[in-house]
Design a protein around this motif. Sequence first.
Motif, PDB file in Angstrom:
ATOM      1  N   LYS A   1      -4.302   7.482 -10.728  1.00 14.43           N
ATOM      2  CA  LYS A   1      -5.278   8.027  -9.786  1.00 14.43           C
ATOM      3  C   LYS A   1      -6.681   7.970 -10.386  1.00 14.43           C
ATOM      4  CE  LYS A   1      -2.403  11.160  -7.096  1.00 14.43           C
ATOM      5  NZ  LYS A   1      -2.128  12.553  -6.743  1.00 14.43           N
TER       6      LYS A   1
ATOM      7  N   GLU B   1       2.101   0.378  -5.770  1.00 16.08           N
ATOM      8  CA  GLU B   1       1.819   1.245  -4.629  1.00 16.08           C
ATOM      9  C   GLU B   1       0.326   1.565  -4.469  1.00 16.08           C
ATOM     10  OE1 GLU B   1       3.964   4.929  -4.946  1.00 16.08           O
ATOM     11  OE2 GLU B   1       2.986   5.738  -3.148  1.00 16.08           O
ATOM     12  N   TYR B   2      -0.337   1.828  -5.594  1.00 17.24           N
ATOM     13  CA  TYR B   2      -1.750   2.235  -5.526  1.00 17.24           C
ATOM     14  C   TYR B   2      -2.696   1.035  -5.497  1.00 17.24           C
ATOM     15  CZ  TYR B   2      -0.627   7.144  -6.072  1.00 17.24           C
ATOM     16  OH  TYR B   2      -0.150   8.412  -5.856  1.00 17.24           O
TER      17      TYR B   2
ATOM     18  N   ASP C   1      -8.460  10.151   3.933  1.00 17.53           N
ATOM     19  CA  ASP C   1      -7.736  10.416   2.682  1.00 17.53           C
ATOM     20  C   ASP C   1      -7.030   9.154   2.215  1.00 17.53           C
ATOM     21  OD1 ASP C   1      -8.477  13.016   2.993  1.00 17.53           O
ATOM     22  OD2 ASP C   1      -6.459  13.786   3.409  1.00 17.53           O
ATOM     23  N   GLU C   2      -7.027   8.958   0.920  1.00 17.63           N
ATOM     24  CA  GLU C   2      -6.202   7.925   0.306  1.00 17.63           C
ATOM     25  C   GLU C   2      -5.143   8.659  -0.496  1.00 17.63           C
ATOM     26  OE1 GLU C   2      -6.369   4.514   0.223  1.00 17.63           O
ATOM     27  OE2 GLU C   2      -8.042   4.453   1.647  1.00 17.63           O
ATOM     28  N   ILE C   3      -4.100   7.942  -0.944  1.00 15.23           N
ATOM     29  CA  ILE C   3      -3.084   8.654  -1.719  1.00 15.23           C
ATOM     30  C   ILE C   3      -3.640   9.124  -3.061  1.00 15.23           C
ATOM     31  CG2 ILE C   3      -0.936   7.824  -0.688  1.00 15.23           C
ATOM     32  CD1 ILE C   3      -0.900   5.580  -2.745  1.00 15.23           C
ATOM     33  N   TRP C   4      -4.772   8.571  -3.431  1.00 13.01           N
ATOM     34  CA  TRP C   4      -5.316   8.941  -4.748  1.00 13.01           C
ATOM     35  C   TRP C   4      -6.532   9.837  -4.665  1.00 13.01           C
ATOM     36  CZ3 TRP C   4     -10.036   6.498  -4.500  1.00 13.01           C
ATOM     37  CH2 TRP C   4     -10.092   5.334  -3.705  1.00 13.01           C
TER      38      TRP C   4
ATOM     39  N   LYS D   1      -9.175  12.408  -1.743  1.00 15.85           N
ATOM     40  CA  LYS D   1      -9.434  12.918  -0.400  1.00 15.85           C
ATOM     41  C   LYS D   1     -10.649  12.233   0.254  1.00 15.85           C
ATOM     42  CE  LYS D   1      -6.833  16.864  -0.021  1.00 15.85           C
ATOM     43  NZ  LYS D   1      -5.645  16.088  -0.374  1.00 15.85           N
TER      44      LYS D   1
END
Length: 996
Positions: A362, A389-390, A688-691, A693
């Motif tokens: 992240k 994934e990221y 928002d992203e998974i890493w 906000k």
Amino acid sequence: MNNIKFEYLKDPEVFQINRLNAHSDHIYYTPYMKYEDLRILQNGNFKFFYAKNLNEVKQDFYKEGFDDKDWDLIKVPGHIQLLGYGNPQYVNTMYPWDGIEDIKPPNIPSEFNPVGLYAYEFDLPKGFQKDAAFICFEGVESAFYLWLNGEFIGYSEDTFTPSEFDLSSFIKEKGNRLCIMVVRFSSGSWLEDQDFFRFSGIFRDVYLYTTPKIHIYDMFVKPEVLEDLKKAELKCEFEIVNKENLNGFIYFKLYDENNTLIKVSEKLKVSKNVTLNASLDNINLWNAEIPYLYKLIVEICDDKGETIEIVEQKIGFRRFEMKDKLMLLNGKRIVFKGVNRHEFNARYGRNISKEDILWDIKCMKKNNINAVRTSHYPNQKELYSLCDEYGIYVIDEANIETHGTWSFIKDLKYENIVPCDNEVWKGAVIDRGNSMVQRDKNHPSILIWSCGNESFGGKVLYDLSNFYRNTDNSRLVHYEGVANDRRYNDTSDMESRMYLKPQHIKEYLENNPEKPYISCEYAHSMGNACGNLEKYTKLADEYSMYQGGFIWDFIDQAIYNKDPNGEEYLATGGDFFDRPNDAYFCGNGLVFADRKESPKMKEVKFAYRDVEIFCDENYITIINKNNWLNTDKYEFHFELLENGLIIKKGKFLLDLNPQSRKTLDLPCAIPDKNCEYILTVSMCLKEDEIWEKAGYELSFGQGVVKKAVFKEIVEKSSNVICGNENIGFKMKNSSCLYFKPIGKLNSIKSNNKEFILSEIKPDFWRAPIDNDLGNKNTYKWAKWKIASLYAFKTKEKLEDSKLYVTYDLNIDKQIQCEFLYEFMYENKFSLTFTLENSGELIDMPAFGFSFEMPSFFSNVKWYGRGPFETYQDRKHGAKIGIYENKVADNYTDYLNPQECGNKTDLRFIEITDNEGSGLRIFSEDLFECSVLPYTSHEIESAHHKNNLPKQSKTVVHVCKKKCGVGGDDAWGAPVHPEYLVNLEGKMSFKVYFEVN
Ligand code: GAL
Ligand code: MG
């Protein structure tokens, strides 16, 4: 086997006995058992005996009936040296036994070679059959033997890839005793001379696992994207274990990101090797900007159609190739905005947690880092799934480094280098590459296999590179070491170098190069460093064959230790009484060892931004350097500052295609006043992203859109009181005192409050930063430290309220130093500091003056770059604005205490107490300043932060200019010329003080 075969340890050709073949790490389960039931973590407390070396090993410890009642318990996984046995040792290129035992490869130390004996009892887990019970050690340093119920099971080397064994022949339903002998140094240690803390033990997870009757042992998913970048051939190769020769079928289903089934393959009869193919149209491609993943579900059924095993694997379609001397991903040239990363945690060493890995990923995404090199070994497998994934490109590096066999060696001979052309090492080298490739091959994020680090050149690594190519044609091969041995230049597909300076990279690129260029390591970030980063990143705009680089490195390697007062501090080499050691060299991270981002990271974030924003008096220019992302994914925010205060702000959206630019008019009118106007435009996440906000800023641009004209301060003079030894200056509500015997201003007073603890004096010093030590600046500059400490007044002259003071610096007769104070009635005075050099040009750490204030002046407010520290060569990531903090917040905790907390491009700075009294310092020209609780000399003398004195003062160092931090390497690279503080001719610097 009766006696333990110690001879395996020093035989380079024995690197495993009975170890199962390396294979893919896919997830599998059955209708009745989840993956977690089939693979059972054995982490916990094991019985433990620590032997100083092989001579102390109890040779019968693995036998049935052996009494281990008196043994200790040790935590698994973990490093023996962090769990109370022996010491961690930090060494860089030298082998840990250097100067302790005289051995040559492949021999191992005889005295200094601690052994950990582990024993552990277990029952056959529920649902396991005795004929299908296996064990997996994800990482053991550096070699181990394994016994079950008194029987020898196997042996393995290679610290960083899994070792798996079949326990079926000797396993019982109840009361199994597993014994492991972990030896710190084996012949494999010659291949593990990475620059890191040296440990031993079982430091990654241990699993018992079982498999269904028909089991996919290995799977190689090959999503081949065709040239049109729309169609793909999905080829899945399986190796199947089917001991009972049952009849069965295998097929797969493919789901897209929304979990919609998009393809079902044909069903084939199960045999040892099966390949399933499918053609696909309109595929979504994977790249780091848009990491699109599909889910592959493979199913094995028996002939009645009952499911026996299901395998699940995320896959990505991408096409990575070398074309016209460029590395292309899905047809586009990519640029690696990379970092090197060691796995590290300040409490657990390389036994890092899954949370640590996620935090790191992240952190990379938040800082525009798009690539990681797993320096210098295969990482825990979780990293790769997260990179898929990221969206992070990976150079996966084999666990091979033999630095100490060839560097610092006189009369270097090929036959003495490991591995070079020496075939005895070939098996082990290929095995290390193979173990990595087999485990990791299904990850789309891995674009490049690396042959290892700093292991010279030679035939054996060339063979490894060809092994990679023959096994996997969807990736390229990296190896930097060919630069030492161009006989096998083809080992590396790209030209990869470490620490080439920008001008040398240019030279390579301008001389008709054969291969595209990357820096596998650059911008060595030891301590306060990371200057001139943009000189590297700009190369990507100038040369297409420059395809980026990997900063050294992501996180400091330092370990919590306690000092004699029980205070915890982050320790480096030597602090554990480890001898030999390489001291602070383990700390080169953009992130501190406690996982706090250092100020260096801000510069990286800026230099690595994908969308560039420029603001000038007329326009905003936005350049989208992404390959695939449109800027409509973001929201743009603007802010107009008037003398540092926000007077207007707003938002806008922008639809800008990748690889294109746009010029916009200014979003608001600029008032017509004599003020400074600064426009900032930021690009933030819209959603928002998974890493991170929505709202998080990824890029910004800032420009002074209108300058203010500085108004000369013409005010009535203060009153002057000439005492015998003092000269007093009385202003409206304040006063100053100059003490003639020492020739310095030693009092500023207002409302009966004394502002000065230690007088104003010329100060050219900064606490040496690691780079200053490496490039010998400290040695060259030493006289400036003496001058700062011991300069003395030679004469003074008073003309009305003007006071001239001349100092002898004892550097060179040709250097003159003068202070001119002018005291004004309205509680202001100015100080003009002049240096004149009639000799040759010399440079110095800083041109400035310093003084100490009582510690209750604990608040700082400034208009300049911030909020974090900046230097002339490391300030792009910091915005100009008005910031406030506490004096103590300005200390940056580098492992080796050093210069820190500087602020650049200052318009003013205020140091006040909680009642609001204090000093405001300002100038017509931009200046620099640090406000810290320690003097530079105190910082310099402290070995670690815990050695610094208790906070008892506020030390203010005001400079016209301070030398940049440097940014190429820490072992000699000079600070770039434009960031030096050069003294030639006459130089002067005028600041005003306002006393409140
Ligand atoms: C490189 C090496 C890294 C590290 C770095 C210095 O030569 O590959 O592992 O030692 O220098 O910090
Ligand atoms: Mg090295």
